[in-house]
Design an enzyme around this catalytic site. Sequence first.
Site, PDB file in Angstrom:
ATOM      1  N   ASP A 243       0.429  -1.197  -0.330  1.00 22.98           N
ATOM      2  CA  ASP A 243      -0.195   0.018   0.046  1.00 22.98           C
ATOM      3  C   ASP A 243       1.078   1.081  -0.032  1.00 22.98           C
ATOM      4  O   ASP A 243       2.450   1.068  -0.174  1.00 22.98           O
ATOM      5  CB  ASP A 243      -1.261   0.077   1.251  1.00 22.98           C
ATOM      6  CG  ASP A 243      -1.321   1.171   1.792  1.00 22.98           C
ATOM      7  OD1 ASP A 243      -2.749   1.538   0.447  1.00 22.98           O
ATOM      8  OD2 ASP A 243      -1.642   1.565   2.837  1.00 22.98           O
TER       9      ASP A 243
ATOM     10  N   ASP B 122      -0.558   4.651   1.089  1.00 25.86           N
ATOM     11  CA  ASP B 122      -0.642   6.208   1.814  1.00 25.86           C
ATOM     12  C   ASP B 122      -0.888   5.257   3.249  1.00 25.86           C
ATOM     13  O   ASP B 122      -1.145   4.789   3.580  1.00 25.86           O
ATOM     14  CB  ASP B 122      -2.433   6.737   1.806  1.00 25.86           C
ATOM     15  CG  ASP B 122      -1.455   7.703   0.476  1.00 25.86           C
ATOM     16  OD1 ASP B 122      -1.330   8.902   0.364  1.00 25.86           O
ATOM     17  OD2 ASP B 122      -2.473   7.216  -0.306  1.00 25.86           O
TER      18      ASP B 122
ATOM     19  N   ASP C  77      -1.522   0.055   5.771  1.00 25.64           N
ATOM     20  CA  ASP C  77      -2.011   0.179   7.771  1.00 25.64           C
ATOM     21  C   ASP C  77      -2.998   0.332   7.668  1.00 25.64           C
ATOM     22  O   ASP C  77      -4.149   0.639   8.475  1.00 25.64           O
ATOM     23  CB  ASP C  77      -1.188   1.478   7.029  1.00 25.64           C
ATOM     24  CG  ASP C  77      -1.711   3.061   6.362  1.00 25.64           C
ATOM     25  OD1 ASP C  77      -2.527   3.749   7.123  1.00 25.64           O
ATOM     26  OD2 ASP C  77      -2.140   2.339   5.880  1.00 25.64           O
TER      27      ASP C  77
END
Length: 249
Positions: free
Chosen positions: A28, A30, A193
Amino acid sequence: MADSDVDSASVDANSAAAKPTITHIIFDMDGLLLDTEKFYTEVQEKILARYNKTFNWSLKARMMGRKAIEAARIFVEETGISDSLSPEDFLVEREAMLRSMFPTSELMPGASRLIKHLRAHSVPICVATGSHKRHFELKTQRHGELFGLMHHVVLGDDPEVKQGKPSPDGFLAAARRFEGGPVDPKKCLVFEDAPSGVQAAKNAGMSVVMVPDRRLDSSFHTIADQVLQSLLDFNPAEWGLPPFEDSAC
């Protein structure tokens, strides 16, 4: 929401079980590789302040990782401002503020070290992000060399990504585009996250390492295969990947 420290001893769900053979890595972006989530939080706090409302981590958890319009709908509906601000108008307003912030994006701790290590050992790596092309270019403009090490990047506005996270579309598209692909999802390890991203990885049939913000409630940790405080804490050897030769820095 109360802060929750990550206890790696208690949240490594598969610590006692044999981990699958991993051959490919999907990141991922961001909040995982780039410290951009703080920008979204700051802007959304400012917008809500006009309506005498506050932005909390319960709401943020539901927005993280999703396509922009999906997150916008959650934002205006959950905060009760949908009669005053449409999801589309929210995005226009947010965009104007974010454009000047994104080019200042910094790398998260351990991101450069891990990416360069995997690339040096010929482990195929890529990015699958909910960010669309315009934002991706702004966020990565200071880090072109590092993102250039990726085999490919799947963006949120990619035609093959019909639905955002927690749909597996982005991760499955990423697995199809590796050289010699499609890659068996069971051989892919995702780094995430966001709760929706972790669920997307599991929906894709992949293993997932979660590196959550400390402020995210620990109840969101449960479905991840491993939870770490930082990418600096990742041990490649635990997943059958080439070990680090150096100490964390």
